[in-house]
Design a protein around this motif. Structure first.
Motif, short mmCIF file in Angstrom:
data_model
loop_
_atom_site.label_atom_id
_atom_site.label_comp_id
_atom_site.label_asym_id
_atom_site.label_seq_id
_atom_site.Cartn_x
_atom_site.Cartn_y
_atom_site.Cartn_z
N ILE A 1 -42.68 -4.67 -24.12
CA ILE A 1 -41.99 -5.38 -23.06
C ILE A 1 -40.50 -5.39 -23.40
CG2 ILE A 1 -43.91 -6.85 -22.36
CD1 ILE A 1 -42.58 -9.12 -24.00
N ALA A 2 -39.65 -5.52 -22.38
CA ALA A 2 -38.21 -5.57 -22.60
C ALA A 2 -37.57 -6.51 -21.60
CB ALA A 2 -37.60 -4.18 -22.48
N ASN A 3 -36.41 -7.04 -21.99
CA ASN A 3 -35.62 -7.91 -21.12
C ASN A 3 -34.18 -7.44 -21.21
OD1 ASN A 3 -34.80 -9.95 -19.43
ND2 ASN A 3 -35.54 -11.63 -20.71
N LEU A 4 -33.57 -7.13 -20.07
CA LEU A 4 -32.23 -6.57 -20.03
C LEU A 4 -31.27 -7.44 -19.23
CD1 LEU A 4 -33.05 -2.82 -19.26
CD2 LEU A 4 -32.95 -3.95 -21.50
N HIS A 5 -30.03 -7.53 -19.72
CA HIS A 5 -28.94 -8.20 -19.02
C HIS A 5 -28.24 -7.15 -18.17
CE1 HIS A 5 -24.55 -9.72 -19.34
NE2 HIS A 5 -25.13 -10.33 -18.32
N CYS A 6 -28.33 -7.28 -16.86
CA CYS A 6 -27.86 -6.23 -15.95
C CYS A 6 -26.72 -6.71 -15.07
CB CYS A 6 -29.02 -5.73 -15.10
SG CYS A 6 -30.28 -4.83 -16.04
N GLY A 7 -25.53 -6.81 -15.66
CA GLY A 7 -24.31 -6.93 -14.88
C GLY A 7 -23.81 -5.53 -14.54
N TRP A 8 -22.73 -5.44 -13.80
CA TRP A 8 -22.29 -4.10 -13.37
C TRP A 8 -21.89 -3.24 -14.55
CZ3 TRP A 8 -17.82 -1.44 -14.10
CH2 TRP A 8 -16.65 -2.15 -14.41
N ARG A 9 -21.28 -3.84 -15.57
CA ARG A 9 -20.83 -3.04 -16.71
C ARG A 9 -22.01 -2.48 -17.51
NH1 ARG A 9 -17.04 -7.16 -16.36
NH2 ARG A 9 -14.86 -6.50 -16.27
N SER A 10 -23.00 -3.32 -17.79
CA SER A 10 -24.13 -2.84 -18.58
C SER A 10 -24.97 -1.83 -17.80
CB SER A 10 -25.00 -4.01 -19.06
OG SER A 10 -25.38 -4.85 -17.99
N VAL A 11 -25.11 -2.04 -16.48
CA VAL A 11 -25.84 -1.08 -15.66
C VAL A 11 -25.08 0.25 -15.61
CG1 VAL A 11 -26.67 -0.56 -13.34
CG2 VAL A 11 -27.04 -2.83 -14.30
N VAL B 1 -16.40 -6.11 -4.61
CA VAL B 1 -15.84 -5.46 -5.79
C VAL B 1 -14.64 -4.62 -5.36
CG1 VAL B 1 -18.05 -5.38 -7.00
CG2 VAL B 1 -17.37 -3.45 -5.57
N GLY B 2 -13.83 -4.25 -6.36
CA GLY B 2 -12.70 -3.39 -6.10
C GLY B 2 -13.10 -1.93 -6.12
N GLU B 3 -12.19 -1.09 -5.70
CA GLU B 3 -12.45 0.35 -5.69
C GLU B 3 -12.74 0.88 -7.08
OE1 GLU B 3 -13.07 4.21 -4.91
OE2 GLU B 3 -13.00 2.59 -3.43
N GLU B 4 -12.14 0.28 -8.12
CA GLU B 4 -12.36 0.76 -9.49
C GLU B 4 -13.81 0.58 -9.92
OE1 GLU B 4 -11.38 -3.59 -9.84
OE2 GLU B 4 -10.65 -1.89 -8.64
N VAL B 5 -14.47 -0.48 -9.46
CA VAL B 5 -15.89 -0.68 -9.76
C VAL B 5 -16.74 0.21 -8.86
CG1 VAL B 5 -17.80 -2.33 -9.77
CG2 VAL B 5 -15.55 -3.03 -10.60
N ALA B 6 -16.44 0.23 -7.58
CA ALA B 6 -17.22 1.04 -6.64
C ALA B 6 -17.20 2.51 -7.03
CB ALA B 6 -16.67 0.86 -5.22
N SER B 7 -16.06 3.00 -7.50
CA SER B 7 -15.95 4.42 -7.86
C SER B 7 -16.85 4.79 -9.03
CB SER B 7 -14.50 4.78 -8.17
OG SER B 7 -14.03 4.08 -9.30
N VAL B 8 -17.05 3.84 -9.95
CA VAL B 8 -17.94 4.09 -11.09
C VAL B 8 -19.34 4.40 -10.60
CG1 VAL B 8 -19.06 3.04 -13.10
CG2 VAL B 8 -16.61 2.70 -12.72
N PHE B 9 -19.84 3.62 -9.66
CA PHE B 9 -21.20 3.81 -9.15
C PHE B 9 -21.28 4.99 -8.18
CE2 PHE B 9 -21.26 -0.43 -10.87
CZ PHE B 9 -22.49 -0.46 -11.53
N ARG B 10 -20.21 5.21 -7.45
CA ARG B 10 -20.18 6.37 -6.57
C ARG B 10 -20.28 7.66 -7.38
NH1 ARG B 10 -15.58 5.30 -4.33
NH2 ARG B 10 -16.34 3.88 -2.74
N GLU B 11 -19.56 7.71 -8.49
CA GLU B 11 -19.57 8.90 -9.34
C GLU B 11 -20.93 9.11 -10.02
OE1 GLU B 11 -16.33 8.21 -11.97
OE2 GLU B 11 -14.81 8.44 -10.38
N GLN B 12 -21.70 8.03 -10.19
CA GLN B 12 -23.02 8.14 -10.80
C GLN B 12 -24.11 8.42 -9.77
OE1 GLN B 12 -23.91 4.83 -13.40
NE2 GLN B 12 -22.13 5.18 -14.70
#
Length: 251
Positions: free
Chosen positions: A125-135, A170-181
């Motif tokens: 089993i696992a438990n993860l902290h999933c904020g935008w940075r860790s994700v 969120v700002g474009e700097e955060v959105a771009s991280v997920f867009r690129e992924q």
């Protein structure tokens, strides 16, 4: 989904194996006062340590669990493996994920808008902290790989409460991280800004890895007054504690 024992109310999903305990605390009852009012479970936010300790003991006594292993969370992708021998060494070490193959070891993650993610395999089993940075840093994919490296696979998962996309601008700097992924579908252009669905990102990662079967605790921390939200309340807010544990059931 709200469930209470001896006045300690938690969010507890249904539909999991009998030996799995999965829960997330709420603000109901508890000893914390002021802006932390209720059931704060984090020592690092400025609350009275004695009140935090009493809250944690109250949870343990009401729900019949040992002391949860928790971390000093740093919004990264480090995952610690926990055993009966090293649990005290892991306690409060830096990281954002916990995994174990042993029974009766509660894995705990603290949140106040970020998501907790419980991953349940045949043995681990696992438990993860999933904020935008860790994700964004790949903590979910890394944990899935850890299951596979140990000859296990994820058969159940619980995506806990967190801030909804409607309330997470969120700002474009955060959105771009997920867009690129490749998570463009998790970014919402509202016309006045950009919003991000961390829940959708997690769900997509699980589906892509054939690790689906998720139960959603679909509560928005920003909206629900009985949950802690850093974005809503800023400094001086408490933290929810999510716990996953495989019980040792004696027939």
């Amino acid at each position: 989904m709200l469930s209470s024992i001896r006045g300690v109310q938690v969010l507890k999903p249904a539909g999991l194996p009998e030996d799995i305990l999965s829960l997330t605390t709420t603000r109901h009852t508890g000893y914390s006062k002021g802006s932390y009012s209720g059931f704060n479970t984090a020592f690092h936010v400025g609350d009275e340590p004695e009140d935090v300790y009493r809250n944690r003991v109250l949870l343990q006594d009401a729900w019949g669990i040992p002391e949860a292993v928790t971390l000093s969370q740093v919004h990264g992708s480090t995952i610690h493996e926990v055993t009966g021998r090293n649990r005290l060494d892991v306690m409060f070490s830096k990281g954002d994920g916990l995994i174990t193959s042993e029974r009766d070891i509660p894995l705990g993650i603290l949140t106040a808008d970020c998501y907790n993610l419980h991953l349940i395999g045949r043995e681990h089993i696992a438990n993860l902290h999933c904020g935008w940075r860790s994700v964004a840093a790949g903590i979910v994919q890394k944990c899935i790989s850890m299951f596979e490296e140990r000859g296990d696979r994820i058969i159940n998962s619980v995506i806990g409460p967190g801030i909804s996309a409607e309330n997470y601008e969120v700002g474009e700097e955060v959105a771009s991280v997920f867009r690129e992924q490749g998570f463009t579908s998790a970014i919402i252009d509202t016309g006045s800004g950009l919003n991000l669905s961390i829940r959708k990102v997690i769900e997509t990662i699980l589906k892509d890895a054939n690790a689906w079967g998720a139960v959603h605790v679909n509560k928005c921390t920003y909206v629900a007054p009985y949950l802690y939200s850093y974005r809503r309340d800023r400094a001086g807010t408490g933290r929810l504690l999510s716990v996953v544990m495989r019980r040792n059931i004696v027939c």
